[in-house]
Design a protein around this motif. Structure first.
Motif, mmCIF file in Angstrom:
data_model
loop_
_atom_site.group_PDB
_atom_site.id
_atom_site.type_symbol
_atom_site.label_atom_id
_atom_site.label_comp_id
_atom_site.label_asym_id
_atom_site.label_seq_id
_atom_site.Cartn_x
_atom_site.Cartn_y
_atom_site.Cartn_z
ATOM 1 N N ILE A 11 25.170 -1.680 -49.107
ATOM 2 C CA ILE A 11 24.131 -0.765 -48.630
ATOM 3 C C ILE A 11 22.864 -1.549 -48.305
ATOM 4 N N ALA A 56 17.000 1.549 -41.417
ATOM 5 C CA ALA A 56 17.718 2.608 -42.139
ATOM 6 C C ALA A 56 17.147 2.734 -43.542
ATOM 7 N N PRO A 57 16.933 3.978 -43.993
ATOM 8 C CA PRO A 57 16.441 4.155 -45.357
ATOM 9 C C PRO A 57 17.523 3.794 -46.373
ATOM 10 N N LEU A 58 17.102 3.232 -47.492
ATOM 11 C CA LEU A 58 18.053 2.926 -48.563
ATOM 12 C C LEU A 58 18.573 4.211 -49.167
ATOM 13 N N GLN A 59 19.814 4.185 -49.589
ATOM 14 C CA GLN A 59 20.438 5.358 -50.182
ATOM 15 C C GLN A 59 20.856 5.042 -51.620
ATOM 16 N N ASN A 60 20.845 6.040 -52.457
ATOM 17 C CA ASN A 60 21.402 5.890 -53.788
ATOM 18 C C ASN A 60 22.915 5.903 -53.665
ATOM 19 N N GLN A 118 26.497 -1.479 -53.716
ATOM 20 C CA GLN A 118 25.039 -1.557 -53.651
ATOM 21 C C GLN A 118 24.604 -2.685 -52.723
ATOM 22 N N GLN A 171 22.998 -3.741 -44.938
ATOM 23 C CA GLN A 171 23.307 -3.114 -43.653
ATOM 24 C C GLN A 171 22.459 -3.743 -42.560
ATOM 25 N N GLU A 189 26.440 6.962 -54.954
ATOM 26 C CA GLU A 189 27.014 8.018 -55.779
ATOM 27 C C GLU A 189 28.458 7.647 -56.091
#
Length: 77
Positions: free
Chosen positions: A62, A70-74, A59, A65, A76
């Motif tokens: 991410i 850049a959009p944040l990502q969940n 986390q 970065q 997985e």
């Protein structure tokens, strides 16, 4: 009292229980069967906490970065 599953415990709660298990095992006065159960519980707690740490590290990675656009990502598992 029934023990919580390691995956349902908070990180700090699991660390505290793990420290208690280590203390009991270091004393060395447990019967073999009890010592094995405690050891097994300790391994489960350590593995669960390791997974929680890996998740937290990913986390942070991410979030840190270099690309600020850049959009944040969940994450997985």
């Amino acid at each position: 009292m029934a023990l919580k599953k390691p995956e349902n415990m908070q990180y700090e709660e699991a660390i505290t229980e793990l420290e208690q298990i280590v203390q009991h095992l270091e004393i060395g006065d447990l019967p073999l069967e009890d010592a094995l159960k405690q050891f097994e519980r300790g391994i489960s707690l350590a593995r669960s906490n390791n997974q929680k740490l890996q998740y937290a590290q990913q986390q942070v990675s991410i979030l840190m970065q270099n690309d600020a656009q850049a959009p944040l990502q969940n994450f997985e598992e």
